[in-house]
Scaffold this motif. Structure first.
Motif, PDB file in Angstrom:
ATOM      1  N   CYS A  25      20.489  19.903  39.119  1.00 54.87           N
ATOM      2  CA  CYS A  25      19.977  19.500  40.435  1.00 54.87           C
ATOM      3  C   CYS A  25      20.842  20.144  41.523  1.00 54.87           C
ATOM      4  O   CYS A  25      22.063  20.048  41.494  1.00 54.87           O
ATOM      5  N   LYS A  26      20.195  20.781  42.466  1.00 52.69           N
ATOM      6  CA  LYS A  26      20.937  21.421  43.571  1.00 52.69           C
ATOM      7  C   LYS A  26      21.633  20.379  44.436  1.00 52.69           C
ATOM      8  O   LYS A  26      22.686  20.628  45.002  1.00 52.69           O
ATOM      9  N   ARG A  27      21.026  19.187  44.530  1.00 52.23           N
ATOM     10  CA  ARG A  27      21.552  18.195  45.458  1.00 52.23           C
ATOM     11  C   ARG A  27      22.730  17.416  44.862  1.00 52.23           C
ATOM     12  O   ARG A  27      23.788  17.310  45.462  1.00 52.23           O
ATOM     13  N   CYS A  28      22.542  16.855  43.634  1.00 54.34           N
ATOM     14  CA  CYS A  28      23.588  15.960  43.103  1.00 54.34           C
ATOM     15  C   CYS A  28      24.392  16.610  41.971  1.00 54.34           C
ATOM     16  O   CYS A  28      25.410  16.055  41.541  1.00 54.34           O
ATOM     17  N   GLY A  29      23.950  17.762  41.482  1.00 61.00           N
ATOM     18  CA  GLY A  29      24.734  18.483  40.482  1.00 61.00           C
ATOM     19  C   GLY A  29      24.531  17.994  39.052  1.00 61.00           C
ATOM     20  O   GLY A  29      25.103  18.549  38.122  1.00 61.00           O
ATOM     21  N   ILE A  30      23.713  16.939  38.856  1.00 56.14           N
ATOM     22  CA  ILE A  30      23.462  16.442  37.495  1.00 56.14           C
ATOM     23  C   ILE A  30      22.763  17.530  36.678  1.00 56.14           C
ATOM     24  O   ILE A  30      21.877  18.216  37.173  1.00 56.14           O
ATOM     25  N   VAL A  31      23.228  17.678  35.437  1.00 53.92           N
ATOM     26  CA  VAL A  31      22.598  18.632  34.510  1.00 53.92           C
ATOM     27  C   VAL A  31      21.785  17.819  33.515  1.00 53.92           C
ATOM     28  O   VAL A  31      22.284  16.838  32.962  1.00 53.92           O
TER      29      VAL A  31
ATOM     30  N   LEU B  47       9.860  20.359  39.424  1.00 54.82           N
ATOM     31  CA  LEU B  47      10.622  19.236  38.877  1.00 54.82           C
ATOM     32  C   LEU B  47      11.361  18.484  39.975  1.00 54.82           C
ATOM     33  O   LEU B  47      11.912  19.070  40.892  1.00 54.82           O
ATOM     34  N   THR B  48      11.380  17.198  39.849  1.00 56.71           N
ATOM     35  CA  THR B  48      12.112  16.357  40.800  1.00 56.71           C
ATOM     36  C   THR B  48      13.218  15.632  40.054  1.00 56.71           C
ATOM     37  O   THR B  48      12.990  15.100  38.976  1.00 56.71           O
ATOM     38  N   CYS B  49      14.430  15.600  40.620  1.00 57.52           N
ATOM     39  CA  CYS B  49      15.559  14.918  39.986  1.00 57.52           C
ATOM     40  C   CYS B  49      15.312  13.411  40.013  1.00 57.52           C
ATOM     41  O   CYS B  49      15.101  12.834  41.084  1.00 57.52           O
ATOM     42  N   SER B  50      15.362  12.801  38.845  1.00 59.02           N
ATOM     43  CA  SER B  50      15.107  11.354  38.810  1.00 59.02           C
ATOM     44  C   SER B  50      16.338  10.565  39.260  1.00 59.02           C
ATOM     45  O   SER B  50      16.302   9.352  39.358  1.00 59.02           O
ATOM     46  N   PHE B  51      17.458  11.251  39.517  1.00 57.99           N
ATOM     47  CA  PHE B  51      18.672  10.546  39.938  1.00 57.99           C
ATOM     48  C   PHE B  51      18.790  10.489  41.455  1.00 57.99           C
ATOM     49  O   PHE B  51      19.187   9.491  42.018  1.00 57.99           O
ATOM     50  N   CYS B  52      18.461  11.600  42.133  1.00 56.63           N
ATOM     51  CA  CYS B  52      18.671  11.628  43.580  1.00 56.63           C
ATOM     52  C   CYS B  52      17.417  12.040  44.341  1.00 56.63           C
ATOM     53  O   CYS B  52      17.413  12.035  45.562  1.00 56.63           O
ATOM     54  N   GLY B  53      16.362  12.425  43.622  1.00 59.47           N
ATOM     55  CA  GLY B  53      15.134  12.846  44.291  1.00 59.47           C
ATOM     56  C   GLY B  53      15.145  14.303  44.726  1.00 59.47           C
ATOM     57  O   GLY B  53      14.186  14.776  45.330  1.00 59.47           O
TER      58      GLY B  53
END
Ligand SMILES: [Zn+2]
Length: 297
Positions: free
Chosen positions: A35-41, A11-17
């Motif tokens: 997301c590990k990078r931006c923290g969005i759930v 899966l790729t985060c659609s907010f930060c990639g």
């Protein structure tokens, strides 16, 4: 939204990639990732299960229409307490207000009574019609894409360089592309203007109880089909930073808070809910996550 994939590592985060999100839980057809990078759930469901996220619960709209005068009065109380903060953020008296997802328009009516000029943009056609019947200055448009140009092109908005304040309450968690909406908000604000957003707090008391309750179909503030994105202070700040806001001030409070609470919560007749909100305040686990931020000058 990222697409449901049997292998979460893909899966790729659609907010930060960001890639390889943490899988927080699997419940029935729901998977919740962070997301590990931006923290969005965000939550993902099997396509045919609950359908796409919908704007809001119809009973909430009905409450807004049926209790309009009470909501205006309560919003006026809240606004009186918030006004010094708006002045401080805007470095002037805020005159021009844009509200996204205003429901019946009760906050706008309160703003008008404070002498502000207010316009609301509502995505739900039925709610927009009912707000207009209540004589509110609301236009119907899909704010999840581009904001209507006529919102930005009136003489007073042009002369001011944009809106002084853009406000949206309990809206961002319904939007599938929050970054795109926030970019539109940035474009609608005048330099130095203020955005005021509130959303459910994924780390608040209600969210925590839902995380612990394995019988719940939802998880935290992921509540299918209404809320498929959930925020905490850190991820909301990161989202605003990426969009280009500055002076970002996230905080939390109980829904019944006398300054940043929600008018409909403060009017709730449920003693059980008021007890939960009081407890959330005592535990510093308020369910309402708000953020104030400025457009750079
Ligand atoms: Zn991300």
């Amino acid at each position: 939204m990222a697409t449901l994939d049997p292998d979460p590592a893909k899966l790729t985060c659609s907010f930060c990639g960001g890639t390889k999100p943490d899988l927080l839980c699997t419940r029935a057809a729901l998977q919740v990732f962070r997301c590990k990078r931006c923290g969005i759930v965000h939550g993902e469901t099997a396509k045919d299960d609950v359908g796409p996220a919908v704007p809001t619960d119809p009973s909430h709209f009905a409450f807004g229409v049926n209790n309009f005068p009470e909501l205006v009065a309560e919003n006026s109380n809240l606004l009186a307490k918030r006004m010094p903060m708006y002045r401080s953020m805007c470095k002037s008296d805020p005159k021009l207000w844009l509200e996204i997802g205003p429901g019946s328009g009760a906050y706008g009516e309160a703003i008008s009574r404070f002498g502000g000029s207010w316009v609301g943009v509502e995505i739900d056609p039925d709610m927009a019609r009912r707000a207009m019947e209540l004589r509110q200055n609301v236009m119907e448009a899909d704010f999840s894409g581009e904001l209507p140009s006529k919102l930005l092109e009136s003489n007073e908005v042009r002369a001011n360089g944009g809106y002084d304040v853009v406000y949206f309450s309990q809206v961002l968690e319904h939007v599938t592309n929050p970054e795109s909406l926030l970019k539109n908000v940035l474009a609608a604000l005048r330099p130095g203007g203020t955005v005021h957003i509130d959303v459910p707090n994924h780390d608040g008391l209600t969210g925590m109880l839902r995380k612990l309750n394995w019988k719940s179909f939802g998880f935290g503030e992921i509540v299918p089909p209404h809320h498929m994105i959930a925020y905490n202070k850190k991820s909301l700040r990161a989202l605003l930073q990426r969009t280009g806001f500055e002076n970002i001030q996230p905080s939390t409070c109980a829904y019944s808070d006398d300054t940043f609470g929600l008018a409909h919560a403060r009017l709730s007749q449920s003693s059980q809910l008021h007890r939960i909100w009081k407890l959330s305040r005592a535990l510093r686990l308020g369910g309402n996550l708000l953020v104030l931020a400025n457009k750079p000058n």
